[in-house]
Design an enzyme around this catalytic site. Sequence first.
Site, short mmCIF file in Angstrom:
data_model
loop_
_atom_site.label_atom_id
_atom_site.label_comp_id
_atom_site.label_asym_id
_atom_site.label_seq_id
_atom_site.Cartn_x
_atom_site.Cartn_y
_atom_site.Cartn_z
N SER A 138 -6.78 7.33 10.19
CA SER A 138 -6.86 8.68 9.64
C SER A 138 -7.55 9.59 10.64
O SER A 138 -8.45 9.17 11.36
CB SER A 138 -7.62 8.70 8.31
OG SER A 138 -6.87 8.12 7.27
N GLU A 172 1.97 -1.11 8.45
CA GLU A 172 2.51 -2.44 8.14
C GLU A 172 4.04 -2.43 8.15
O GLU A 172 4.67 -1.53 7.60
CB GLU A 172 2.03 -2.91 6.76
CG GLU A 172 0.54 -3.23 6.70
CD GLU A 172 -0.28 -2.04 6.25
OE1 GLU A 172 -1.36 -2.27 5.68
OE2 GLU A 172 0.16 -0.89 6.45
N CYS A 214 -3.89 9.00 -0.87
CA CYS A 214 -2.77 8.05 -0.90
C CYS A 214 -3.13 6.87 -1.78
O CYS A 214 -4.07 6.92 -2.57
CB CYS A 214 -2.43 7.60 0.53
SG CYS A 214 -3.84 6.87 1.41
N HIS A 221 -2.33 10.57 8.95
CA HIS A 221 -2.66 9.31 8.28
C HIS A 221 -1.54 8.31 8.53
O HIS A 221 -0.36 8.67 8.42
CB HIS A 221 -2.86 9.55 6.77
CG HIS A 221 -3.91 10.57 6.49
ND1 HIS A 221 -5.25 10.29 6.55
CD2 HIS A 221 -3.82 11.90 6.19
CE1 HIS A 221 -5.94 11.39 6.29
NE2 HIS A 221 -5.09 12.38 6.08
N PHE A 227 0.84 -1.19 0.00
CA PHE A 227 0.00 0.00 0.00
C PHE A 227 0.88 1.25 0.00
O PHE A 227 1.80 1.36 0.80
CB PHE A 227 -0.93 0.02 1.21
CG PHE A 227 -1.91 1.15 1.18
CD1 PHE A 227 -3.05 1.06 0.41
CD2 PHE A 227 -1.66 2.32 1.88
CE1 PHE A 227 -3.95 2.12 0.35
CE2 PHE A 227 -2.55 3.39 1.83
CZ PHE A 227 -3.70 3.28 1.06
N GLU A 241 -9.02 7.16 1.41
CA GLU A 241 -7.60 7.39 1.17
C GLU A 241 -7.27 8.85 1.49
O GLU A 241 -7.17 9.68 0.60
CB GLU A 241 -7.20 7.06 -0.28
CG GLU A 241 -6.99 5.60 -0.58
CD GLU A 241 -8.28 4.85 -0.85
OE1 GLU A 241 -8.25 3.61 -0.85
OE2 GLU A 241 -9.32 5.50 -1.04
N SER A 242 -7.17 9.17 2.78
CA SER A 242 -6.70 10.47 3.30
C SER A 242 -7.82 11.48 3.55
O SER A 242 -8.82 11.13 4.16
CB SER A 242 -5.57 11.02 2.45
OG SER A 242 -4.47 10.12 2.46
N PHE A 244 -9.16 1.83 10.22
CA PHE A 244 -9.45 0.87 9.17
C PHE A 244 -9.23 -0.54 9.70
O PHE A 244 -8.75 -0.74 10.81
CB PHE A 244 -8.58 1.17 7.94
CG PHE A 244 -8.88 2.52 7.34
CD1 PHE A 244 -9.87 2.67 6.38
CD2 PHE A 244 -8.19 3.66 7.76
CE1 PHE A 244 -10.17 3.93 5.85
CE2 PHE A 244 -8.48 4.91 7.24
CZ PHE A 244 -9.46 5.05 6.28
#
Length: 363
Positions: A236, A253, A76, A249, A4, A61-62, A230
């Site tokens: 976020s 991982e 992102c 954000h 990602f 995504e952000s 998430f």
Amino acid sequence: MSGFEGFEKRLELHFFCSDGPLGLGLRRLGSKSLDRVLSTVHCSVVSAVGNAHFDAYVLSESSLFLYPNKLIIKTCGTTALLRAVSLLLHLASSLSLYPLRCKYTRGSFIFPAAQPSPHTTFREEIIYLDQALPPSLLRHRKARILKSHSSRHSWHVYSASAVAYAVPDGPITVEICMTELDRDASELFFRRTGESNMSGHEAGKEMTRRAGISAALPAGPLTLICDFAFDPCGYSMNALEAGRYSTIHVTPEEGQSYASFECVVDEEEDIEAALSKVSAVFRAGVMSVSVSGGEEGWIEVSGMACRSRAADDFPGVGLITYQTFVVESEIEGKRREGGRNLSVESGSAMIPSSTKGCHHANT
């Protein structure tokens, strides 16, 4: 290797009103219009909140921020942010709002080969923006990569403006990108046992609490926080206080950990305090910091050593500085091992040395 993409693309558009008072301006854009924009980008709204000054949206995504006369959207992953430019200009014109200036920034992607058009290269992004923006903005236009000591860390800046000068005494925007997060810090942004059945808002509030996010924000106890977690990991957050925003954000991982922090401050003296607090939360091995709208000068980050710095002036924006930092223990370790010269390097352009799930910072 692919994973990602944490590094965001960021677009900022400013407008002027050609027909009477500004009023709510861009805040009049309805949910259907915003859905059209975000569908073009390939993301969606997961949470929203607003105050008397602006509206803030946490995206899949952000983030997106809508003020009466400007918008800021950062995305992102493999989003196609610039594809939304033409539609945004069209929607704004329907409200009698016309573009005054545009700024696009991003770091160096971790997985550049995975990016869709027009984000495969910075050159492609430049060409796309030149074609999407009206000629009035291209009167004063500049694109440049602010480089660092490493090819993995560079700051890409595109600016186009109807006027060459920057707004005097405007806000200072600080954009921070962090990689190689401390493992213990990263684990704070994974859902724990018992959180798997929580909503994104509930789990997000837990992550905010255990990571100490509220204490890291350059704002007071009345700051409204809109956070989202998430599944199984990732976080976020948007924070609002009067007309200022902060946003965080996190992609936690291992092997591709990344966190970003962006805020608006009124005084340059506030920057280093904010950096120190954010650094304490994420304990990143590598950090890059870009400051827009400030004056000449370099910043320091407690516990980290500056590896490189660059700066340049951009039309409609003013000075943008870019610095990279690494933890001091890494610098010292490489010196002991007889590694290469790790002194500070400078770039070629130098200057002298909805409220659901939302809560206040004190809750």
